[in-house]
Design a protein around this motif. Sequence first.
Motif, short mmCIF file in Angstrom:
data_model
loop_
_atom_site.label_atom_id
_atom_site.label_comp_id
_atom_site.label_asym_id
_atom_site.label_seq_id
_atom_site.Cartn_x
_atom_site.Cartn_y
_atom_site.Cartn_z
N ARG A 266 -2.60 -7.67 -5.82
CA ARG A 266 -1.89 -6.39 -5.82
C ARG A 266 -1.43 -6.00 -7.22
O ARG A 266 -1.46 -4.83 -7.60
N GLY B 211 -7.21 -11.67 -10.67
CA GLY B 211 -7.21 -10.22 -10.48
C GLY B 211 -8.58 -9.63 -10.73
O GLY B 211 -9.13 -8.89 -9.91
N GLU C 56 0.83 -1.21 0.00
CA GLU C 56 0.00 0.00 0.00
C GLU C 56 0.86 1.26 0.00
O GLU C 56 0.59 2.22 -0.72
N GLU D 96 -4.77 0.72 -11.92
CA GLU D 96 -4.46 2.14 -11.69
C GLU D 96 -3.50 2.71 -12.74
O GLU D 96 -3.08 3.86 -12.64
N GLN E 5 -11.40 -9.66 -7.99
CA GLN E 5 -11.18 -9.02 -6.69
C GLN E 5 -12.45 -8.34 -6.15
O GLN E 5 -12.73 -8.39 -4.96
N TRP F 23 -2.82 -6.79 -10.00
CA TRP F 23 -4.00 -6.38 -10.76
C TRP F 23 -4.42 -4.96 -10.39
O TRP F 23 -4.78 -4.16 -11.24
N LYS F 24 -4.33 -4.66 -9.09
CA LYS F 24 -4.71 -3.32 -8.62
C LYS F 24 -3.78 -2.26 -9.23
O LYS F 24 -4.23 -1.21 -9.70
#
Length: 345
Positions: free
Chosen positions: A87, A329, A62, A94, A332, A89-90
């Motif tokens: 993570r 991903g 994070e 973004e 999620q 995928w996030k």
Amino acid sequence: MFRTTLSAFLSAALLAVVPLSSTAQPVVNVYSARHYQTDEALYADFTKQTGIRVNRIEAGDEALLERLRNEGANSPADVLLLVDAARLWKAQAEGLFQPIRSPLLEERIPPTRRSADDGNGSQWFGMSARARVIVYNKVKVDASLVQNYEDLARPELKGLVCTRSGAHPYMLSLIAAMSEHLGEARAEEWARGVVANFARSPRGGDTDQIRAVASGECGVALTNTYYLVRLLRSRGEDQEVASRVGMVWPNQKSFGTHVNVAGAGVAKHAPNRENAIRFVEYLASDSAQRYFASGNNEWPVVAGVDSGNRALESLGRFKADELPIEAVGRGQASAARIIDRSGWR
Ligand code: FE
């Protein structure tokens, strides 16, 4: 079939190992959320092979993503290394990665272990693999009761199931895979059943679950394989902990055991793009793949690379879930709804 991993813990605090400064020597700035001290050898080997210095920034996932967002187009990050498809995928969603055309990576990294080409170009590659397995107390639980993830919801296991928080990426990814396989409604029903079987409210990491199973506080739990192999490779008390638990490869007669990856991609605004590509390609080399296996007890993702890790290989072979990691991903959001509704916190 598959091969995989283990690990050491590093603080989540921001840790700038080498200051980011420009010198005559070529550099690559690597932002890493991997918390395994053994990665050190990986960076040293890259520098030895290429002459490119590795500036390493380590932080919790994070904190790392937050830093990248704040730095925006001025970010010095060249490579982003993250753990777990949740993570990766996030970060992809973004737009923190950029596309690279690398025939070498396309040849060496199986399509199921990397992001799909999503058209907007953000791209990442799985580099090492871990499986999420069931561990059980040999005295308290009969192995035949816990052969599948679905079994964790069986009424016979009331008061025996321990897990970490459902909100942790390792759990979110597994729940996302369950949602893909069963459909969201059935996966939610399953999650409710697991929650109804809790021995205690979720807490701790994977190693804590293994210890609690060994002590008898819990009957059954889930862990990434590398934590188990790390205990197997240890001496004394920890080895005894490992000896008290049995391990099951879940779902061998259906979709296979959930496998996840740690992976990397080139950062969106990489100032040293060519070096970044070389670094990511290096991670897929035979020698780097063996570092993942020997250091953190993860399986190489590149086919045909011998891990050279006997404790890891002692786990044996198994049927891995071939659901593309990209789908894990994508799932999620579904997983997040399931943990909210089932109270898996
Ligand atoms: Fe971990």
